[in-house]
Design an enzyme around this catalytic site. Structure first.
Site, PDB file in Angstrom:
ATOM      1  CD  GLU A 226     -21.297  22.108  28.286  1.00  0.00           C
ATOM      2  OE1 GLU A 226     -20.457  21.627  29.072  1.00  0.00           O
ATOM      3  OE2 GLU A 226     -22.466  22.350  28.630  1.00  0.00           O
ATOM      4  CE1 TYR A 308     -20.621  17.217  29.766  1.00  0.00           C
ATOM      5  CE2 TYR A 308     -18.880  18.655  28.945  1.00  0.00           C
ATOM      6  CZ  TYR A 308     -20.055  18.473  29.646  1.00  0.00           C
ATOM      7  OH  TYR A 308     -20.679  19.545  30.211  1.00  0.00           O
ATOM      8  CG  ASP A 326     -20.472  17.205  33.906  1.00  0.00           C
ATOM      9  OD1 ASP A 326     -21.249  16.425  34.500  1.00  0.00           O
ATOM     10  OD2 ASP A 326     -20.577  18.437  33.994  1.00  0.00           O
ATOM     11  CB  CYS A 380     -25.945  15.934  44.097  1.00  0.00           C
ATOM     12  SG  CYS A 380     -25.329  14.307  44.585  1.00  0.00           S
ATOM     13  CB  CYS A 387     -29.629  14.529  51.161  1.00  0.00           C
ATOM     14  SG  CYS A 387     -27.939  13.989  50.796  1.00  0.00           S
ATOM     15  CB  CYS A 390     -31.839  15.712  46.463  1.00  0.00           C
ATOM     16  SG  CYS A 390     -31.566  14.719  44.982  1.00  0.00           S
ATOM     17  CB  CYS A 396     -30.247   8.891  46.767  1.00  0.00           C
ATOM     18  SG  CYS A 396     -28.476   9.076  47.072  1.00  0.00           S
TER      19      CYS A 396
END
Length: 593
Positions: A226, A308, A326, A380, A387, A390, A396
């Protein structure tokens, strides 16, 4: 009108007190009627953030009644009584609320309706998003060396064996044998309570510590990955992560390293402060805590670990139901809820953390968090979202607004087109400042050495590229500095900071050439470098690997092989590459003559 409103309040209060069914129905109808009337007559202080109160009521006052009632109970006795449990226990000694209690509950209901956030996920929305995201993630997640997925439906084949063989990586898969659950021995529990170093070395605690040891290893690998992934692409991080885990396979191994070793391993990855924080954090955990804390709040006490990173470690390694936010998660949430406000604003950041928390899956928090990040990274995306592929596009709001906008415009129009990539709103970044510097590749030839030596100096321990090695350099006022001004600046720096008086005494110039110019771009600085190659001969002993010059500037001399294999920043590496090309061009020029 006021009479209807008061009657509505009385009727609605009756529903809380479980009065007759007639009063319940009458109360609901009257309260809804009051809200419709109050939407045009009530004072501004009574309005909801999303518009008239009637809108909130129509959308779900009845639907949310029992949830609000449970919240109201917390104002009375700080105990949440599930509605179904209360129904089954009715008539078995449970005391019905008093009139004063009813007023408190009613006040809490109204307050909740007034402040209800227009962006909140409903229970059904959150449940549907969790299910679809996890199913999509199991079938489509990328195979990464720091990632484990117990529910993976991918056939990893040889790639699985390659990743699973990496040091300290416990990548679990459906093909793995089922681990037997074993109770942790008392020594492990005591070690974790006392925070002793023994708990960090799980292999010494006995065979009963498999789960604890696996969690510690996973926490370490998640932490390293990370930190590396901050501001850096996955493709760039993978080889760095693999080399890192080979050299320091555990947190205890990293804690025994020094800053120069860590900087050398990190060289080229950028944002070097991250490497310093990793080392400081490892030393803090091994010396002060003995093991990774299990909760996110305690993890944030470790140097370099923010909200985070703490959420990622706690949810992925320790299965704690905490969110992560994030850049990818911000983008996904902003489009899901059509949030157009400035994502850098504290209020927006707080809102996004609240939304992420609403989506956390209690059983698979780490997988859900990784699914959100994966969706933002692969589907995304910032500029070209897919889309159609997704898994949660039906939720959305940004996509729905785009469709609505297209249906209203219906052909050519002067109206600016609305697209999904308008969410989140793009924040205008400040232009990076420009700095100019003269860089000197100083090469010294000595009679008592096999080959020439190059001078490197260490940057200050704080600030940009803190503690890293570079060629000597001197700041310039403007980009228009002449060759004479640049030469004078370098000579002054060498003499005043390092005690090297070029062209006098023990240091005789044999060659001085202009190599070229190069602009290195940092996140907030455009550093324009004028590079020269200065060759001198000296009969003075300067072979000490580290020496303190004037102004406490640390320096060291390295030969050509050491310079080629040393972990240098990308900017310094670029300057060295320019030197090699210049030398090669000179050789070709001489051979052609």
């Amino acid at each position: 009108m006021k009479g209807i409103g008061y009657f509505g309040f009385v009727g609605f209060g009756a529903t809380l007190l479980h009065w007759s069914s007639i009063l319940k129905v009458l109360g609901y109808l009257s309260f809804v009627g009051f809200c419709f009337l109050s939407s045009s007559t009530c004072q501004p202080s009574f309005e909801c953030p999303i518009g008239p109160l009637s809108k909130a009521v129509v959308q779900g006052v009845v639907h949310r009644h029992f949830e609000l009632r449970r919240k109201a109970w917390s104002h009375i006795d700080s105990k949440r009584i599930p509605f179904m449990a209360e129904m089954t226990q009715r008539g078995k000694g449970i005391k019905k609320p008093s009139v004063g209690d009813a007023k408190l509950m009613l006040s809490a209901d109204i307050e909740d309706l007034q402040c209800r956030n227009q962006f909140d996920f409903t229970y059904k929305e959150a449940e549907d998003i969790r299910g679809k995201l996890l199913d999509w993630y199991d079938k489509n997640h990328r195979v990464l060396p720091w990632r484990e997925n117990l529910h993976s439906k991918l056939d990893l084949g040889d790639k699985y064996e390659q990743i699973a063989s990496l040091p300290n990586i416990s990548l679990m898969h459906k093909k793995d044998p089922v681990r037997r659950k074993s109770k942790k021995p008392k020594v492990e529990a005591n070690a974790r309570k006392m925070g002793s170093k023994t708990s960090l070395q799980g292999q010494k605690l006995g065979s009963g510590c498999d789960k604890f040891e696996t969690e510690e290893k996973l926490a370490y690998s998640v932490w390293v990955s990370e930190v590396m992934l901050q501001q850096t692409r996955v493709e760039t991080v993978i080889p760095y992560f693999q080399r890192w885990m080979v050299k320091w396979p555990s947190l205890l191994d990293l804690a025994q390293a020094n800053q120069e070793e860590v900087n050398s391993m990190w060289a080229g990855l950028g944002y070097y402060r991250r490497a310093r924080f990793l080392l400081e954090g490892a030393k803090y955990v091994s010396g002060q805590l003995g093991a990774f804390p299990r909760c996110a709040s305690k993890l944030q006490e470790i140097p370099g670990i923010g909200k985070y990173t703490a959420g990622a470690i706690a949810s992925i390694a320790f299965k704690q139901p905490v969110p992560v936010v994030d850049g990818n998660v911000i983008r996904v949430l902003c489009r899901l809820r059509a949030i157009s406000s400035n994502v850098k604003a504290p209020t927006t950041i707080n809102l996004l953390w609240e939304l992420a928390e609403q989506l956390v899956d209690q059983k698979r928090p780490g997988d859900l968090n990784q699914a959100l990040m994966e969706l933002g990274a692969t589907v995304c995306t910032k500029h070209n979202p897919s889309c159609s592929s997704c898994p949660i596009s039906n939720h959305c709001k940004a996509l729905a607004l785009v469709a609505q906008h297209e249906s209203l415009t219906n052909g050519p129009t002067d109206t600016v087109a609305l697209v999904v990539t308008d969410f989140p709103t793009k924040v205008i970044k400040a232009s990076p400042r420009k700095e100019y510097v003269a860089v000197c590749i100083l090469e010294v030839a000595m009679d008592n050495t096999k080959g020439p030596l190059f001078l490197l100096v260490q940057r200050p321990p704080t600030g940009l590229l803190a503690g890293l090695w570079e060629f000597p350099s001197a700041m310039l006022a403007t980009a228009d500095a002449s060759l004479e001004m640049r030469t004078a600046a370098i000579d002054s720096y060498l003499q005043n900071s390092l005690g090297i008086h070029v062209g006098a005494g023990h240091y005789v110039i044999t060659s001085r050439d202009e190599i070229g110019q190069y602009t290195h771009i940092f996140s907030h600085i455009r550093l324009h470098m004028f590079i020269e190659w200065l060759q001198i001969r000296s009969d003075r002993a300067i072979l000490s690997p580290k020496m303190e010059g004037k102004g406490q500037t640390v320096r060291k001399w390295v030969d050509a092989n050491q310079l080629a294999n040393l972990g240098l920043t990308s900017g310094v590496r670029k300057v060295h590459t320019m030197l090699l090309k210049f030398q090669q061009a000179r050789i070709h020029h001489v051979s052609d003559e």
